[in-house]
Scaffold this motif. Structure first.
Motif, PDB file in Angstrom:
ATOM      1  N   THR A 140      -8.033 -15.677  -0.961  1.00 40.29           N
ATOM      2  CA  THR A 140      -9.009 -14.754  -1.536  1.00 40.29           C
ATOM      3  C   THR A 140      -8.334 -13.717  -2.437  1.00 40.29           C
ATOM      4  OG1 THR A 140      -8.841 -13.361   0.440  1.00 40.29           O
ATOM      5  CG2 THR A 140     -10.652 -14.960   0.371  1.00 40.29           C
ATOM      6  N   THR A 141      -7.050 -13.867  -2.670  1.00 39.11           N
ATOM      7  CA  THR A 141      -6.227 -12.917  -3.455  1.00 39.11           C
ATOM      8  C   THR A 141      -6.574 -11.475  -3.086  1.00 39.11           C
ATOM      9  OG1 THR A 141      -7.722 -12.940  -5.384  1.00 39.11           O
ATOM     10  CG2 THR A 141      -5.909 -14.533  -5.359  1.00 39.11           C
ATOM     11  N   SER A 142      -6.477 -11.182  -1.787  1.00 43.63           N
ATOM     12  CA  SER A 142      -6.853  -9.853  -1.309  1.00 43.63           C
ATOM     13  C   SER A 142      -5.783  -9.278  -0.394  1.00 43.63           C
ATOM     14  CB  SER A 142      -8.195  -9.906  -0.577  1.00 43.63           C
ATOM     15  OG  SER A 142      -8.085 -10.688   0.597  1.00 43.63           O
ATOM     16  N   PHE A 143      -5.829  -7.952  -0.253  1.00 48.59           N
ATOM     17  CA  PHE A 143      -4.879  -7.239   0.611  1.00 48.59           C
ATOM     18  C   PHE A 143      -5.583  -5.950   1.059  1.00 48.59           C
ATOM     19  CE2 PHE A 143      -0.897  -6.832   2.519  1.00 48.59           C
ATOM     20  CZ  PHE A 143      -0.231  -5.654   2.187  1.00 48.59           C
ATOM     21  N   HIS A 144      -6.642  -6.094   1.820  1.00 47.09           N
ATOM     22  CA  HIS A 144      -7.475  -4.963   2.215  1.00 47.09           C
ATOM     23  C   HIS A 144      -6.785  -4.112   3.271  1.00 47.09           C
ATOM     24  CE1 HIS A 144     -10.371  -7.064  -0.086  1.00 47.09           C
ATOM     25  NE2 HIS A 144     -10.781  -7.902   0.862  1.00 47.09           N
ATOM     26  N   LEU A 145      -6.898  -2.809   3.124  1.00 46.04           N
ATOM     27  CA  LEU A 145      -6.291  -1.856   4.067  1.00 46.04           C
ATOM     28  C   LEU A 145      -7.314  -1.476   5.133  1.00 46.04           C
ATOM     29  CD1 LEU A 145      -3.772  -0.044   4.633  1.00 46.04           C
ATOM     30  CD2 LEU A 145      -4.961   1.752   3.357  1.00 46.04           C
ATOM     31  N   GLU A 146      -6.889  -1.481   6.403  1.00 49.25           N
ATOM     32  CA  GLU A 146      -7.781  -1.132   7.504  1.00 49.25           C
ATOM     33  C   GLU A 146      -7.085  -0.202   8.485  1.00 49.25           C
ATOM     34  OE1 GLU A 146     -10.521  -5.191   7.801  1.00 49.25           O
ATOM     35  OE2 GLU A 146      -8.866  -4.906   9.219  1.00 49.25           O
ATOM     36  N   LYS A 147      -7.919   0.637   9.132  1.00 51.26           N
ATOM     37  CA  LYS A 147      -7.445   1.445  10.239  1.00 51.26           C
ATOM     38  C   LYS A 147      -8.605   1.636  11.204  1.00 51.26           C
ATOM     39  CE  LYS A 147      -4.905   5.590  11.595  1.00 51.26           C
ATOM     40  NZ  LYS A 147      -4.313   6.899  11.211  1.00 51.26           N
ATOM     41  N   GLY A 148      -8.322   1.474  12.465  1.00 53.26           N
ATOM     42  CA  GLY A 148      -9.389   1.489  13.463  1.00 53.26           C
ATOM     43  C   GLY A 148      -9.993   2.866  13.703  1.00 53.26           C
ATOM     44  N   SER A 149      -9.205   3.928  13.553  1.00 50.40           N
ATOM     45  CA  SER A 149      -9.685   5.267  13.868  1.00 50.40           C
ATOM     46  C   SER A 149      -8.942   6.276  12.988  1.00 50.40           C
ATOM     47  CB  SER A 149      -9.441   5.568  15.356  1.00 50.40           C
ATOM     48  OG  SER A 149      -9.829   6.892  15.669  1.00 50.40           O
ATOM     49  N   VAL A 150      -9.615   6.775  11.960  1.00 47.03           N
ATOM     50  CA  VAL A 150      -8.931   7.658  11.013  1.00 47.03           C
ATOM     51  C   VAL A 150      -8.878   9.087  11.556  1.00 47.03           C
ATOM     52  CG1 VAL A 150      -9.456   6.282   8.981  1.00 47.03           C
ATOM     53  CG2 VAL A 150     -11.084   8.059   9.721  1.00 47.03           C
ATOM     54  N   GLN A 151      -7.895   9.809  11.073  1.00 45.97           N
ATOM     55  CA  GLN A 151      -7.713  11.219  11.417  1.00 45.97           C
ATOM     56  C   GLN A 151      -7.820  12.070  10.149  1.00 45.97           C
ATOM     57  OE1 GLN A 151      -7.372  11.938  14.723  1.00 45.97           O
ATOM     58  NE2 GLN A 151      -7.672   9.717  14.896  1.00 45.97           N
ATOM     59  N   VAL A 152      -8.058  13.361  10.338  1.00 44.79           N
ATOM     60  CA  VAL A 152      -8.142  14.267   9.189  1.00 44.79           C
ATOM     61  C   VAL A 152      -6.864  14.202   8.363  1.00 44.79           C
ATOM     62  CG1 VAL A 152      -8.322  16.677   8.495  1.00 44.79           C
ATOM     63  CG2 VAL A 152      -9.789  15.804  10.315  1.00 44.79           C
ATOM     64  N   SER A 153      -5.737  14.037   9.041  1.00 44.94           N
ATOM     65  CA  SER A 153      -4.431  13.989   8.356  1.00 44.94           C
ATOM     66  C   SER A 153      -4.250  12.739   7.498  1.00 44.94           C
ATOM     67  CB  SER A 153      -3.298  14.065   9.383  1.00 44.94           C
ATOM     68  OG  SER A 153      -3.420  13.014  10.320  1.00 44.94           O
ATOM     69  N   ASP A 154      -5.146  11.774   7.599  1.00 48.27           N
ATOM     70  CA  ASP A 154      -5.089  10.569   6.754  1.00 48.27           C
ATOM     71  C   ASP A 154      -5.693  10.813   5.378  1.00 48.27           C
ATOM     72  OD1 ASP A 154      -5.850   8.518   9.626  1.00 48.27           O
ATOM     73  OD2 ASP A 154      -3.894   9.007   8.755  1.00 48.27           O
TER      74      ASP A 154
ATOM     75  N   TRP B 288       0.866  -1.178   0.000  1.00 46.99           N
ATOM     76  CA  TRP B 288       0.000   0.000   0.000  1.00 46.99           C
ATOM     77  C   TRP B 288       0.903   1.228   0.000  1.00 46.99           C
ATOM     78  CZ3 TRP B 288      -4.979   0.667  -0.984  1.00 46.99           C
ATOM     79  CH2 TRP B 288      -5.850  -0.434  -0.867  1.00 46.99           C
ATOM     80  N   TYR B 289       0.666   2.094  -0.987  1.00 49.16           N
ATOM     81  CA  TYR B 289       1.339   3.384  -1.054  1.00 49.16           C
ATOM     82  C   TYR B 289       0.302   4.474  -0.816  1.00 49.16           C
ATOM     83  CZ  TYR B 289       5.819   1.739  -2.927  1.00 49.16           C
ATOM     84  OH  TYR B 289       7.051   1.158  -3.087  1.00 49.16           O
ATOM     85  N   VAL B 290       0.758   5.604  -0.238  1.00 52.69           N
ATOM     86  CA  VAL B 290      -0.121   6.738   0.017  1.00 52.69           C
ATOM     87  C   VAL B 290       0.456   7.965  -0.681  1.00 52.69           C
ATOM     88  CG1 VAL B 290       1.007   7.224   2.237  1.00 52.69           C
ATOM     89  CG2 VAL B 290      -1.270   8.140   1.779  1.00 52.69           C
ATOM     90  N   GLN B 291      -0.437   8.754  -1.270  1.00 53.26           N
ATOM     91  CA  GLN B 291      -0.026   9.984  -1.959  1.00 53.26           C
ATOM     92  C   GLN B 291      -0.809  11.154  -1.390  1.00 53.26           C
ATOM     93  OE1 GLN B 291      -0.707  10.155  -6.255  1.00 53.26           O
ATOM     94  NE2 GLN B 291       1.140  11.386  -6.517  1.00 53.26           N
ATOM     95  N   TYR B 292      -0.117  12.033  -0.680  1.00 56.41           N
ATOM     96  CA  TYR B 292      -0.734  13.247  -0.158  1.00 56.41           C
ATOM     97  C   TYR B 292      -0.760  14.307  -1.264  1.00 56.41           C
ATOM     98  CZ  TYR B 292      -0.104  10.899   4.277  1.00 56.41           C
ATOM     99  OH  TYR B 292      -0.148   9.973   5.290  1.00 56.41           O
ATOM    100  N   PRO B 293      -1.640  15.268  -1.185  1.00 58.92           N
ATOM    101  CA  PRO B 293      -1.772  16.263  -2.250  1.00 58.92           C
ATOM    102  C   PRO B 293      -0.453  16.933  -2.583  1.00 58.92           C
ATOM    103  CG  PRO B 293      -3.583  16.455  -0.698  1.00 58.92           C
ATOM    104  CD  PRO B 293      -2.630  15.464  -0.107  1.00 58.92           C
ATOM    105  N   GLY B 294      -0.140  16.969  -3.884  1.00 60.39           N
ATOM    106  CA  GLY B 294       1.059  17.654  -4.340  1.00 60.39           C
ATOM    107  C   GLY B 294       2.358  16.924  -4.061  1.00 60.39           C
TER     108      GLY B 294
END
Lengths: 112, 114
Positions: free
Chosen positions: B70-84, B35-41
């Motif tokens: 199940t050929t899966s790799f689901h992303l989870e987080k218990g409590s998201v923040q605005v910064s996510d 999993w990669y994450v891309q923040y704005p800009g």
């Protein structure tokens, strides 16, 4: 230093211009990559260099010409581009055969 | 060939909500999953990875488990923040000529409101 630095951050060019994008890393990585990312799309691999030699060219048009002058630098020379080439161009690096890519923040290119 | 399918976005959540972003893949052999994450800009940052079946990758409160059956790799987080708030890309790699050749999904935009 765990950064991949790309310059310029923004570039506007006409279809007859020649310009170059630059990428630099000082992590000792021996593989360097160019990716192209259109708006709201995933990045797509263009080129891979390993030990300063071109290893992978994903059938990219010849108006894009990559160059790796040394192990820390990667250039992408642009000539006679088309408006549809407008995109974010991302550079990345990794250790030889490593699996973690470090990405730069990209050059946002607009072709008029 | 190898491919990755992600759920369509945007995913809109309130702060402290539970997050799941689905990812499934098609691949020959035994790819590594990311999993990669891309923040704005900005460019992409590696968030987490798993290299074999049943491995769990985790980072910054995010988790994903490599499920071969199940050929899966689901992303989870218990409590998201605005910064996510960002775009999240699922990706796989098979070593091609000895180098990582990432295949990305289409990305899922996450919007977290206060």
């Amino acid at each position: 230093d765990t950064e991949v630095t790309q310059t310029p951050k923004h570039l506007v060019m006409g279809m007859t211009n020649k310009k170059s994008l630059k990428c630099e890393q000082h992590m000792g990585h021996r593989a360097m990559y160019w990716y192209k990312q259109k708006a709201k799309k995933p990045p797509e691999l263009m080129f891979v260099y390993s030990y300063e030699k071109l290893s992978i060219n994903e059938s990219v048009p010849s108006r894009f010409s990559p160059e790796c002058p040394n192990s820390s630098l990667l250039n992408l020379h642009l000539h006679a581009l088309q408006p549809e080439d407008s995109a974010l161009y991302l550079c990345a690096s990794s250790q030889d055969r490593g699996e973690k890519l470090f990405f730069g923040s990209g050059t946002q290119l607009s072709v008029l | 060939g190898n491919s990755v399918t992600q759920m369509e976005g945007p995913v809109t959540l309130s702060e402290e909500a539970f997050l799941t972003i689905n990812c499934t893949y098609t691949a020959t052999g035994y790819p590594s999953l990311f999993w990669y994450v891309q923040y704005p800009g900005e460019g992409l940052q590696l968030l987490l990875k798993a290299t074999k079946a049943d491995d769990k990758g985790s980072n910054k409160g995010f988790e994903a488990t490599y499920r071969k059956e199940t050929t899966s790799f689901h992303l989870e987080k218990g409590s998201v923040q605005v910064s996510d708030s960002a775009v999240y890309f699922c990706a796989l790699s098979g070593l091609n000529t000895g180098f990582q050749k990432l295949v990305f999904g289409t990305g899922t935009r996450l919007l977290v409101s206060p």
